[in-house]
Design a protein around this motif. Structure first.
Motif, short mmCIF file in Angstrom:
data_model
loop_
_atom_site.label_atom_id
_atom_site.label_comp_id
_atom_site.label_asym_id
_atom_site.label_seq_id
_atom_site.Cartn_x
_atom_site.Cartn_y
_atom_site.Cartn_z
N GLY A 137 20.16 10.03 -21.55
CA GLY A 137 19.31 10.63 -22.49
C GLY A 137 19.49 9.95 -23.99
N TYR A 138 20.54 9.04 -24.31
CA TYR A 138 20.67 8.46 -25.47
C TYR A 138 19.32 7.72 -25.72
CZ TYR A 138 22.79 5.79 -29.26
OH TYR A 138 22.82 5.24 -30.53
N GLY A 139 18.84 7.75 -26.98
CA GLY A 139 17.65 7.32 -27.58
C GLY A 139 16.28 7.97 -26.93
N LEU A 140 16.38 9.10 -25.97
CA LEU A 140 15.43 9.71 -25.73
C LEU A 140 15.31 11.28 -26.01
CD1 LEU A 140 12.63 10.13 -24.04
CD2 LEU A 140 14.38 10.41 -21.92
N LEU A 141 16.42 11.90 -25.84
CA LEU A 141 16.44 13.32 -26.02
C LEU A 141 17.49 13.32 -27.23
CD1 LEU A 141 17.79 14.52 -22.65
CD2 LEU A 141 15.50 14.64 -23.47
N TYR A 142 18.15 12.53 -27.84
CA TYR A 142 19.04 12.25 -28.75
C TYR A 142 19.43 11.01 -29.12
CZ TYR A 142 22.27 12.01 -24.89
OH TYR A 142 22.94 11.49 -23.82
N GLY A 143 20.09 11.10 -30.45
CA GLY A 143 20.42 9.58 -30.92
C GLY A 143 19.96 9.41 -32.23
N PRO A 144 20.35 8.29 -33.01
CA PRO A 144 19.99 8.14 -34.33
C PRO A 144 18.12 8.00 -34.29
CG PRO A 144 21.87 7.17 -33.86
CD PRO A 144 21.51 7.57 -32.49
N ASN A 145 17.71 7.45 -33.39
CA ASN A 145 16.35 6.87 -33.44
C ASN A 145 15.50 8.12 -33.13
OD1 ASN A 145 17.63 7.08 -30.64
ND2 ASN A 145 15.33 6.15 -30.16
N VAL A 146 15.99 9.25 -32.84
CA VAL A 146 15.15 10.31 -32.51
C VAL A 146 15.06 11.34 -33.72
CG1 VAL A 146 14.87 12.52 -30.90
CG2 VAL A 146 16.11 10.55 -30.16
N LYS A 147 13.69 11.53 -34.28
CA LYS A 147 13.70 12.20 -35.50
C LYS A 147 13.88 13.62 -35.23
CE LYS A 147 9.94 11.12 -38.03
NZ LYS A 147 8.49 10.78 -38.40
N ILE B 3 29.03 12.34 -27.02
CA ILE B 3 27.70 12.33 -26.05
C ILE B 3 27.62 11.25 -25.08
CG2 ILE B 3 26.47 13.09 -28.12
CD1 ILE B 3 26.12 9.47 -27.46
N ASP B 4 26.79 11.50 -24.18
CA ASP B 4 26.68 10.26 -23.09
C ASP B 4 25.79 9.17 -23.95
OD1 ASP B 4 25.82 8.60 -21.08
OD2 ASP B 4 25.02 10.19 -19.79
N PRO B 5 26.53 8.28 -24.01
CA PRO B 5 25.65 6.97 -24.69
C PRO B 5 24.73 6.09 -24.15
CG PRO B 5 27.99 6.25 -24.34
CD PRO B 5 27.77 7.60 -23.54
N THR B 6 24.67 6.53 -22.68
CA THR B 6 23.68 5.70 -21.99
C THR B 6 22.37 6.17 -21.82
OG1 THR B 6 23.99 6.92 -19.84
CG2 THR B 6 25.68 5.22 -20.34
N ALA B 7 21.45 5.27 -21.88
CA ALA B 7 19.91 5.29 -22.14
C ALA B 7 19.63 6.51 -20.83
CB ALA B 7 19.15 4.07 -21.99
N GLY B 8 20.07 6.18 -19.57
CA GLY B 8 19.71 7.02 -18.48
C GLY B 8 20.17 8.47 -18.64
#
Length: 715
Positions: free
Chosen positions: A123-133, A116-121
């Protein structure tokens, strides 16, 4: 949290006799550690297994660990959303003596960020990532998931294999809504190779996740020092390890000694050098991992009077790339009807060719030369891309850092290009590639992949694998090993070797191991710098083996090369997909800019084949996403970030759609092109407007259809 086990559960699952067998297994591992540690030549690679318990003897081989979801967990190895998103990799207390848990943490970190792209810009943390339910809600949580992890070598009627399986059962698993997600590893990765894709989705939804490295995982045999990985990644002497080795090259000690004398400091890797053509078994590996998951669930919860089987448990075969292809093949081979649905991204599937359909995009000409196997198109790209990268049209392509005018000149000298000036030769090379069937949308992606050594490594690895070549063969004068700053082969340093399980992707260049041209003028050299034309002879050798004739002249091959080519042809025959999904509902997501698995040869072609085979009963829905490519991880780099959106966003949607379909009967959306909007100049942070959802009722002008023997793809 250090690794731990629930001894009480072990007792209930296996009884007293098995408990003692488990202790016997751990004593064996301890002896391997002691013997290896005692050797002065390998003092740095001692094995440390902290508080892990075996649930069975070496013949059973199941290792079980419970993670509390506070100090350590199934999804992030305790790193959480912040740790996985950090560019700073986790460290080791003693880098030369990594513990099993430290190696696991490194493997999860590196495998997660590779997919995955691990940068916030991006989509990490917004569209996908451990914090996204699971429902898409963005939280401030670190996303740790508590549960149990079970690891074992695969067994079947023929005995134990060198395939690693793993089942993760989150504490949120609900017996009343039981589900299993099959998550075969992508690429040549180890057993954690699908943790960011099918793994994360399954764990968030309370499903058991069935992983398999499908025989391509990180098994690295240091032939010089005769050391190998154990199942949890600790290094051990190959003789001492015996059947506990993840992979030991199948060669005699005499042959190994002679090989080391002639070509010192080389490695054998499981995917390339097992001599098993592991891809032929990918579908069965997935099916056996699902059975392992059922076994784990019944052992874990059977004492409560619960029983899980295909009648009361939803099973989705999933993953991306090689893992996606493995799941498709599993559906084709699912004689026991274990799988309820398939949802995959960019699958590496090699469809059987049939002239019964063509592919047509927009108002373009019908394309009939589809359905080529990977070894065909990847060795073709490996010949021409170094030159095509120098084309004027590719001047601004991201990471275009390895164009080669010398490659162009050599192609001309061998009669493969007719143009006489460097610029015209590069443009001609690009045109040849597009006429072959590569989409123009790939052109801007390919130069960066060439710089990253993607097709060079794939060509060498798969040629070895399909042909069942021994590491002793040095196929096309290529071998695997560490090199110094000038490209000269050297021994791999102690630290990267100790940590190779946690850092390697199973295919060079990886963890300090590169592809070496043994035929380089002046002696063996890293292939990229071995000749001015980037080892065109090696690329043409691999291409000739894929074609079964001399790639430059069309002449017959030598007897030895012809035998190698026949071996590759036979290996490819064993991995061809037949297109029969047996009406299992299937979703395939692919990016139009995919520069590893070109759509005309993989995803589009499989859609066409399935429609020919199953006709009006075809269960396959195909979603082609614009401005999306194969390696989302590249989207973090300048240029890529402005041009591309995360295909992972649509993999998640496909999983959501399939689960809703199987659980609640929701209709699956028709096949369609999903038009996205790149972030553009300066790559501002991505928003939902960049990535519209797969439409339940797409307009007619974006629907992908099959009619009259033609796959129709809207522009």
């Amino acid at each position: 949290m250090s690794l731990s086990c629930i001894d009480g559960l072990r007792e209930k699952m296996l009884g007293k006799s098995q408990h003692h067998k488990g202790e016997k297994f751990m004593r064996r591992v301890a002896r391997l550690s002691a013997a290896y540690f005692a050797s002065a030549s390998v003092l740095a690679f001692a094995i440390v297994i902290a508080n892990t318990r075996a649930l069975a003897d070496p013949d059973e081989g199941v290792l079980h660990t419970h993670y509390d979801g506070v100090t350590n967990d199934l999804l992030t190895a305790g790193l959480g959303k912040s740790g996985l998103g950090s560019a700073t990799a986790p460290t080791f207390a003693n880098p030369l003596i990594p513990t099993a848990e430290e190696l696991r943490r490194a493997a999860i970190y590196n495998n997660y960020r590779a997919l995955i792209d691990p940068t916030a810009g991006g989509g990490y943390g917004l569209l996908y990532g451990p914090n996204v339910k699971a429902d898409g809600t963005v939280t401030a949580s670190e996303g740790l998931i508590a549960g149990d992890e079970y690891i074992a070598f695969e067994k079947h009627a023929g005995g134990r294999t060198r395939v690693t399986m793993m089942v993760q059962v989150p504490d949120s698993f609900s017996p009343t809504a039981a589900c299993i997600i099959a998550a075969p590893s992508s690429g040549s990765r180890g057993v954690y190779g699908a943790i960011a894709t099918a793994g994360e989705w399954g764990l968030k939804h309370g499903c058991a996740v069935a992983y398999t490295d499908k025989g391509t995982g990180t098994g690295a045999d240091d032939l010089q020092n005769n050391t190998v990985d154990l199942i949890q990644g600790q290094r051990a002497d190959a003789v001492q390890a015996g059947d506990d080795s993840n992979f030991t090259a199948p060669i005699s000690s005499k042959d190994r000694a002679a090989f080391n004398t002639a070509t010192p400091n080389r490695f054998a890797f499981k995917h390339a050098h097992s001599q098993q053509n592991p891809e032929k078994d990918w579908g069965q590996n997935v099916l056996r991992s699902i059975k392992f998951a059922f076994s784990v669930l019944n052992d874990k919860l059977g004492r409560r009077g619960l029983h899980f089987d295909k009648h009361n448990t939803i099973v989705i075969a999933s993953s991306v790339s090689n893992g996606g292809g493995a799941s498709v093949r599993a559906a084709e081979q699912d004689d026991e009807h274990l799988i309820d649905g398939v949802a995959v991204g960019e699958p590496n599937v090699n469809p059987k060719f049939t002239p019964q359909f063509t592919i047509r995009q927009g108002s373009g000409q019908p394309f009939a030369a589809h359905s080529k196997p990977l070894i065909d198109y990847t060795t073709f790209i490996n010949v021409f891309q170094g030159c095509a990268s120098a084309a004027a049209a590719n001047a601004t392509a991201p990471l275009n850092l390895a164009p080669s005018a010398a490659r162009c000149a050599s192609l001309h000298a061998k009669g493969l290009l007719s143009s006489t000036t460097p610029g015209a030769q590069a443009t001609e090379a690009q045109a040849i590639m597009n006429n072959f069937g590569l989409l123009p949308e790939q052109n801007v992606i390919q130069p960066g992949y060439w710089f990253a050594y993607v097709h060079q490594a794939i060509s060498a690895t798969y040629a070895n694998a399909y042909g069942r070549s021994s590491v002793l063969d040095n196929l096309c004068a290529l071998s695997f090993g560490s090199t110094d700053a000038l490209g000269t082969p050297i021994a791999l340093a102690a630290t990267p070797e100790a940590q190779i399980f946690g850092t390697s992707n199973g295919i060079p260049p990886t963890s300090g191991v590169n592809l070496i041209n043994n035929a380089a003028p002046g002696g063996p050299k890293e292939e990229r710098v071995s000749t001015a034309d980037q080892d065109l002879d090696g690329a043409l050798c691999l291409r000739s083996l894929a074609l079964g004739r001399d790639a430059a002249t069309g002449a017959a091959l030598s007897r030895a090369a012809a035998n190698q080519a026949r071996g590759i042809e036979q290996g490819v025959d064993e991995i061809i997909a037949n297109g029969n999904l047996h009406r299992i509902p299937t979703l395939v997501v692919a990016g139009r800019n995919d520069a590893i698995l070109p759509l005309n040869f993989a995803a589009r072609a499989y859609f066409g084949l399935n429609n020919v085979v199953e006709g009006s009963l075809s269960p396959l829905h195909y979603y082609e996403v614009t401005n999306a490519q194969h390696l989302d991880s590249f989207n973090q780099f300048p240029g890529y970030n402005a041009l591309l959106i995360p295909l992972h966003r649509y993999f998640i949607q496909a999983m959501d759609l399939m689960y809703d379909h199987l659980r609640n009967g929701r209709a699956l959306p028709p096949s369609q092109v999903v038009h996205t909007t790149p972030r553009g100049a300066g790559a501002p942070p991505i928003t939902l407007t960049n990535v519209p959802p797969i439409a339940d009722a797409p307009a007619a002008n974006v629907q992908i259809t099959f009619a009259g023997g033609q796959v129709r793809i809207p522009d």
